[in-house]
Write a protein that holds these residues in place. Structure first.
Motif, PDB file in Angstrom:
ATOM      1  N   GLY A 109      -6.249  -2.537  -2.441  1.00 46.76           N
ATOM      2  CA  GLY A 109      -6.734  -3.861  -2.829  1.00 46.76           C
ATOM      3  C   GLY A 109      -8.192  -3.853  -3.239  1.00 46.76           C
ATOM      4  N   PHE A 110      -8.715  -2.642  -3.457  1.00 51.60           N
ATOM      5  CA  PHE A 110     -10.117  -2.509  -3.877  1.00 51.60           C
ATOM      6  C   PHE A 110     -10.181  -1.694  -5.159  1.00 51.60           C
ATOM      7  CE2 PHE A 110     -10.461  -3.694   0.479  1.00 51.60           C
ATOM      8  CZ  PHE A 110     -11.573  -4.509   0.500  1.00 51.60           C
ATOM      9  N   GLY A 111     -11.396  -1.368  -5.581  1.00 54.50           N
ATOM     10  CA  GLY A 111     -11.534  -0.511  -6.758  1.00 54.50           C
ATOM     11  C   GLY A 111     -11.214  -1.209  -8.068  1.00 54.50           C
ATOM     12  N   ALA A 112     -11.408  -2.537  -8.090  1.00 54.80           N
ATOM     13  CA  ALA A 112     -11.135  -3.267  -9.326  1.00 54.80           C
ATOM     14  C   ALA A 112     -12.419  -3.669 -10.040  1.00 54.80           C
ATOM     15  CB  ALA A 112     -10.285  -4.488  -9.033  1.00 54.80           C
TER      16      ALA A 112
ATOM     17  N   LEU B  51      -0.013  -7.587  -0.465  1.00 52.75           N
ATOM     18  CA  LEU B  51      -0.648  -6.348  -0.017  1.00 52.75           C
ATOM     19  C   LEU B  51      -0.608  -6.264   1.509  1.00 52.75           C
ATOM     20  CD1 LEU B  51      -2.370  -3.949  -1.349  1.00 52.75           C
ATOM     21  CD2 LEU B  51      -4.309  -5.130  -0.350  1.00 52.75           C
ATOM     22  N   VAL B  52       0.181  -5.330   2.022  1.00 46.55           N
ATOM     23  CA  VAL B  52       0.338  -5.219   3.478  1.00 46.55           C
ATOM     24  C   VAL B  52      -0.328  -3.925   3.940  1.00 46.55           C
ATOM     25  CG1 VAL B  52       2.001  -5.363   5.369  1.00 46.55           C
ATOM     26  CG2 VAL B  52       2.568  -6.362   3.171  1.00 46.55           C
ATOM     27  N   THR B  53      -1.633  -3.980   4.159  1.00 41.64           N
ATOM     28  CA  THR B  53      -2.374  -2.793   4.603  1.00 41.64           C
ATOM     29  C   THR B  53      -3.361  -3.197   5.700  1.00 41.64           C
ATOM     30  OG1 THR B  53      -4.257  -3.063   3.125  1.00 41.64           O
ATOM     31  CG2 THR B  53      -2.362  -1.888   2.226  1.00 41.64           C
ATOM     32  N   VAL B  54      -3.939  -2.182   6.330  1.00 43.38           N
ATOM     33  CA  VAL B  54      -4.969  -2.442   7.338  1.00 43.38           C
ATOM     34  C   VAL B  54      -6.150  -3.172   6.692  1.00 43.38           C
ATOM     35  CG1 VAL B  54      -6.676  -1.280   8.786  1.00 43.38           C
ATOM     36  CG2 VAL B  54      -4.309  -0.549   8.850  1.00 43.38           C
ATOM     37  N   GLN B  55      -6.407  -2.829   5.415  1.00 45.98           N
ATOM     38  CA  GLN B  55      -7.530  -3.475   4.719  1.00 45.98           C
ATOM     39  C   GLN B  55      -7.293  -4.978   4.520  1.00 45.98           C
ATOM     40  OE1 GLN B  55      -7.390  -0.068   3.948  1.00 45.98           O
ATOM     41  NE2 GLN B  55      -9.418   0.025   4.881  1.00 45.98           N
ATOM     42  N   THR B  56      -6.024  -5.380   4.441  1.00 38.69           N
ATOM     43  CA  THR B  56      -5.729  -6.818   4.315  1.00 38.69           C
ATOM     44  C   THR B  56      -6.191  -7.540   5.586  1.00 38.69           C
ATOM     45  OG1 THR B  56      -3.695  -6.094   3.196  1.00 38.69           O
ATOM     46  CG2 THR B  56      -3.936  -8.444   3.585  1.00 38.69           C
ATOM     47  N   ILE B  57      -5.917  -6.927   6.732  1.00 40.73           N
ATOM     48  CA  ILE B  57      -6.322  -7.522   8.016  1.00 40.73           C
ATOM     49  C   ILE B  57      -7.851  -7.528   8.120  1.00 40.73           C
ATOM     50  CG2 ILE B  57      -6.048  -7.417  10.549  1.00 40.73           C
ATOM     51  CD1 ILE B  57      -3.358  -7.613   9.021  1.00 40.73           C
ATOM     52  N   PHE B  70       2.679 -12.793   4.144  1.00 42.94           N
ATOM     53  CA  PHE B  70       3.140 -11.747   3.233  1.00 42.94           C
ATOM     54  C   PHE B  70       4.335 -12.274   2.453  1.00 42.94           C
ATOM     55  CE2 PHE B  70       1.313  -9.159   6.822  1.00 42.94           C
ATOM     56  CZ  PHE B  70       0.157  -8.831   6.142  1.00 42.94           C
ATOM     57  N   VAL B  71       4.294 -12.121   1.152  1.00 47.24           N
ATOM     58  CA  VAL B  71       5.357 -12.687   0.301  1.00 47.24           C
ATOM     59  C   VAL B  71       6.460 -11.666   0.023  1.00 47.24           C
ATOM     60  CG1 VAL B  71       3.799 -14.369  -0.761  1.00 47.24           C
ATOM     61  CG2 VAL B  71       4.096 -12.120  -1.826  1.00 47.24           C
ATOM     62  N   ARG B  72       7.549 -12.173  -0.588  1.00 43.95           N
ATOM     63  CA  ARG B  72       8.713 -11.347  -0.969  1.00 43.95           C
ATOM     64  C   ARG B  72       9.290 -10.564   0.228  1.00 43.95           C
ATOM     65  NH1 ARG B  72       4.920 -10.482  -4.820  1.00 43.95           N
ATOM     66  NH2 ARG B  72       4.443  -8.373  -4.151  1.00 43.95           N
ATOM     67  N   GLY B  73       9.207 -11.162   1.424  1.00 41.94           N
ATOM     68  CA  GLY B  73       9.803 -10.557   2.608  1.00 41.94           C
ATOM     69  C   GLY B  73       9.150  -9.278   3.100  1.00 41.94           C
ATOM     70  N   LYS B  74       7.932  -9.013   2.641  1.00 40.28           N
ATOM     71  CA  LYS B  74       7.243  -7.786   3.091  1.00 40.28           C
ATOM     72  C   LYS B  74       6.886  -7.892   4.564  1.00 40.28           C
ATOM     73  CE  LYS B  74       5.399  -6.271  -1.265  1.00 40.28           C
ATOM     74  NZ  LYS B  74       4.250  -5.677  -1.940  1.00 40.28           N
ATOM     75  N   LYS B  75       7.068  -6.778   5.272  1.00 41.24           N
ATOM     76  CA  LYS B  75       6.815  -6.799   6.709  1.00 41.24           C
ATOM     77  C   LYS B  75       5.741  -5.775   7.093  1.00 41.24           C
ATOM     78  CE  LYS B  75      11.409  -8.384   8.180  1.00 41.24           C
ATOM     79  NZ  LYS B  75      11.835  -8.957   6.914  1.00 41.24           N
ATOM     80  N   PRO B  76       4.829  -6.195   7.997  1.00 44.08           N
ATOM     81  CA  PRO B  76       3.791  -5.268   8.451  1.00 44.08           C
ATOM     82  C   PRO B  76       4.349  -4.249   9.448  1.00 44.08           C
ATOM     83  CG  PRO B  76       3.590  -7.373   9.585  1.00 44.08           C
ATOM     84  CD  PRO B  76       4.706  -7.535   8.600  1.00 44.08           C
ATOM     85  N   ASP B  77       3.764  -3.054   9.497  1.00 44.37           N
ATOM     86  CA  ASP B  77       4.208  -2.068  10.490  1.00 44.37           C
ATOM     87  C   ASP B  77       3.459  -2.292  11.815  1.00 44.37           C
ATOM     88  OD1 ASP B  77       1.683  -0.926  10.292  1.00 44.37           O
ATOM     89  OD2 ASP B  77       2.332   0.662   8.935  1.00 44.37           O
TER      90      ASP B  77
END
Lengths: 145, 123
Positions: A109-112, B51-57, B70-77
């Motif tokens: 989500g970066f690098g844009a 975008l489901v990443t640690v960076q999102t949090i 999270f859209v389109r049914g995406k699930k966090p680990d």
């Protein structure tokens, strides 16, 4: 709090490059420190955002960096001094959308091409010194009042 | 409106932050680009993202967002859920697409957190 007595509080942090899982840790620590020191929430948010973008840049591009945060009664001054590739064309890097990021960085989500412009947007004063092959030094100042 | 209303409207599954469902929703926005979130959202906003990443949090924490959807049914680990719990950020997942989820919240009266250029320039 030292700055209440008109003194300066200064702390140093280290950011390691390529450590993506930890990216944001130093920004969070700085945010907590400023909260403890009683800095206003809107100022803390601007510092945290500018700092997080700077931290992501170090993680994505540099080997490591030293961050010095200085709180005076008038301002917060952050110096991010990295050992890294440097920036060949600072004018271009300051343009929104210009980026040399890899797909891996973009997946996070970066690098844009928003990092440096975002830092500038949140800073009252922003200076950048860079040497290709050596590193980049950012100086971010945010006035407190 | 509060987070509990958002959960119902978007038919969300909760992953963390059940205890914050009474948090007021002041605005919402949608982005997959974290720099856009950092640049254009207001503190307290709900973010819809794919975008489901640690960076999102991490971004939600830095930008002081009130919740992540999270859209389109995406699930966090597990690692992401644990990190969100630590940061006290509610996580939910909606089966709706980004466009649909935004439309539902917009129709329900949730104001946008990111101002359009039209609003900024007064055009």
């Amino acid at each position: 709090m030292a700055s209440e007595n008109g003194q300066t509080v200064s702390e140093t942090f280290v950011i390691e490059g390529k450590e993506f899982f930890d990216a944001g840790k130093v920004s969070t620590e700085i945010k907590s420190l400023l909260k403890e020191l009683g800095v206003k929430p809107d100022i803390i948010r601007r510092v945290a955002i500018a700092m997080y973008e700077a931290e992501m840049n170090v993680v994505m591009y540099a080997k490591h960096a030293t961050v010095t945060v200085e709180l005076t009664p008038k301002a917060i001054r952050i110096v991010v001094d990295d050992c890294g590739p440097g920036i060949a064309d600072v004018g271009l890097a300051m343009q929104e959308g210009y980026s040399t990021a890899t797909p891996e960085m973009r997946e996070l989500g970066f690098g844009a091409g928003m990092g440096l412009p975002n830092i500038k947007r949140n800073a009252d004063k922003f200076e950048i010194e860079t040497t290709v092959g050596k590193g980049t030094k950012l100086e971010i100042t945010i006035w407190i009042n | 409106m509060n987070l509990s209303d958002v959960q119902k409207l978007l038919d969300c599954e909760m992953f963390s932050g059940d205890e914050f469902l009474d948090r007021a929703v002041i605005s919402a926005g949608a982005a997959d680009l974290m720099s856009d979130v950092l640049a254009f959202t207001q503190a307290g906003a709900v973010l819809l993202t794919g975008l489901v990443t640690v960076q999102t949090i991490q971004t939600a924490d830095i930008a002081e967002l009130s919740a992540l959807v999270f859209v389109r049914g995406k699930k966090p680990d597990k690692a992401i859920i644990g990190f969100a719990q630590e940061k006290k950020i509610p996580l939910m997942s909606t089966p709706y697409s980004m466009y649909e989820a935004c439309g539902i919240l917009y129709r329900a009266g949730v104001p946008p957190t990111m101002k359009s250029l039209r609003t900024i320039e007064g055009a």
